[in-house]
Scaffold this motif. Structure first.
Motif, PDB file in Angstrom:
ATOM      1  N   THR A   3      62.189  83.218  68.146  1.00 54.54           N
ATOM      2  CA  THR A   3      62.575  83.315  69.629  1.00 54.54           C
ATOM      3  C   THR A   3      63.753  82.250  69.963  1.00 54.54           C
ATOM      4  O   THR A   3      64.537  82.367  71.115  1.00 54.54           O
ATOM      5  N   VAL A   4      63.672  81.227  69.311  1.00 56.04           N
ATOM      6  CA  VAL A   4      64.746  80.201  69.384  1.00 56.04           C
ATOM      7  C   VAL A   4      65.500  80.011  67.988  1.00 56.04           C
ATOM      8  O   VAL A   4      64.854  80.131  66.924  1.00 56.04           O
ATOM      9  N   HIS A   5      66.845  79.951  68.097  1.00 54.19           N
ATOM     10  CA  HIS A   5      67.814  79.665  67.249  1.00 54.19           C
ATOM     11  C   HIS A   5      68.335  78.214  67.192  1.00 54.19           C
ATOM     12  O   HIS A   5      68.951  78.105  68.303  1.00 54.19           O
ATOM     13  N   VAL A   6      68.535  77.502  66.333  1.00 53.19           N
ATOM     14  CA  VAL A   6      69.097  76.225  66.325  1.00 53.19           C
ATOM     15  C   VAL A   6      70.287  76.133  65.074  1.00 53.19           C
ATOM     16  O   VAL A   6      69.707  76.195  63.757  1.00 53.19           O
ATOM     17  N   ALA A   7      71.594  75.727  65.191  1.00 52.94           N
ATOM     18  CA  ALA A   7      72.540  75.765  64.147  1.00 52.94           C
ATOM     19  C   ALA A   7      73.231  74.457  64.437  1.00 52.94           C
ATOM     20  O   ALA A   7      73.620  74.116  65.452  1.00 52.94           O
ATOM     21  N   TYR A   8      73.588  73.966  63.487  1.00 55.20           N
ATOM     22  CA  TYR A   8      74.461  72.775  63.272  1.00 55.20           C
ATOM     23  C   TYR A   8      75.834  72.985  62.350  1.00 55.20           C
ATOM     24  O   TYR A   8      75.545  73.349  60.975  1.00 55.20           O
ATOM     25  N   THR A  47      70.281  78.472  70.856  1.00 56.28           N
ATOM     26  CA  THR A  47      70.184  79.869  71.734  1.00 56.28           C
ATOM     27  C   THR A  47      68.622  80.101  71.650  1.00 56.28           C
ATOM     28  O   THR A  47      67.718  80.349  70.834  1.00 56.28           O
ATOM     29  N   GLY A  48      68.060  80.567  72.928  1.00 53.21           N
ATOM     30  CA  GLY A  48      66.867  81.116  73.311  1.00 53.21           C
ATOM     31  C   GLY A  48      66.968  82.567  73.744  1.00 53.21           C
ATOM     32  O   GLY A  48      67.630  82.768  74.503  1.00 53.21           O
ATOM     33  N   LYS A  49      66.129  83.316  72.969  1.00 52.24           N
ATOM     34  CA  LYS A  49      66.085  84.857  73.142  1.00 52.24           C
ATOM     35  C   LYS A  49      65.452  85.135  74.563  1.00 52.24           C
ATOM     36  O   LYS A  49      64.718  84.352  75.256  1.00 52.24           O
TER      37      LYS A  49
END
Length: 270
Positions: free
Chosen positions: A62-67, A79-81
């Motif tokens: 449900t949450v996507h973290v990118a660097y 980003t949180g869905k």
């Protein structure tokens, strides 16, 4: 600069010079593994590819973290869905946002929500930040060089904005959509206002007269132990959540403060 050495070092282990830097909002980006290793230990899925950006998905996806350091401006994107209770939300931190401040937000993603009503301004006021009511509600750090603002430009147009500056100009920015869960913004503001210094290796101190540093000599094994304590805290909290039903009482596992032992060094101006 004066240097503090720690007693009880192992034979043959070479100390390395590091600096405790304050205020933390001017310390520079730091090691991104401070964020990524905690997420991995908390059970997040590492979707990163060799030579590419760091990418992590929450266990429920449900949450996507990118660097991503390979594009401009780059940095962190979270980003949180959308779900039945909350709309989609998005957060960005540019690459020079101190990882300890980013981690205030990302660590909170791995934890259960507190029962108390969140208040992003409370941690700031607690540490002496001044709040200003105008068109935009703003909190400013005691040194006047960092801020958190709820920025409203018109009907239905708003966002949270944080950042810091030195005598050379703005150093980092964070933008959070107004739909970002309030408990996450509170966790971010708590990390932003935390008066504890953060550690940086020699050669990684931003050039600013507004930074205060403390020189410390640290063993590699000591650094590893601090990092492992943080990872172990993430694993323990994840195990506790997965081992008890939602109705069972839970014990909060605090994230350790790794540099407490080094904080007694004599401070030197920079």
């Amino acid at each position: 600069m004066s240097k503090k050495q720690h007693r009880g070092w192992g034979v043959g282990e070479q100390a390395e010079q590091h600096y405790l830097v304050e205020p933390r909002h001017l310390a520079g980006g730091g090691d991104v593994r401070h964020v990524s290793e905690f997420l991995r230990a908390a059970g997040w899925t590492d979707q990163s590819r060799t030579g590419g950006p760091l990418v992590f998905d929450s266990p429920a996806r449900t949450v996507h973290v990118a660097y991503n350091p390979f594009v401009r401006p780059g940095g962190w994107t979270i980003t949180g869905k959308a779900n039945d209770h909350e709309p989609e939300w998005n957060v960005t931190f540019n690459p020079q946002t101190p990882v300890e401040i980013v981690a205030g937000f990302t660590d909170a993603l791995t934890k259960s929500r507190s029962a108390h009503a969140p208040n992003p301004w409370a941690p700031l006021r607690q540490h002496g930040w001044e709040t200003e009511r105008a068109q935009h509600f703003t909190a400013v750090s005691p040194d006047r060089n960092a801020w958190l603002q709820f920025h409203q430009t018109g009907e239905g147009q708003a966002h949270w904005w944080a950042g810091a500056r030195t005598e050379h100009g703005r150093t980092w920015d964070a933008v959070l959509t107004p739909s970002t869960p309030m408990h996450l913004i509170e966790a971010f503001s708590a990390a932003l206002a935390d008066p504890q210094p953060v550690m940086r290796p020699r050669g990684n101190i931003p050039p600013s007269r507004w930074i205060r540093t403390t020189s410390v000599s640290v063993r590699p094994s000591e650094l590893g132990a601090w990092q492992q304590a943080r990872i172990s805290a993430a694993r323990a909290a994840t195990w506790a959540r997965n081992s008890w039903a939602s109705s069972s009482p839970r014990t909060h596992t605090p994230t350790p403060r790794p540099y407490a032992a080094a904080a007694g060094a004599v401070r030197t101006g920079r």
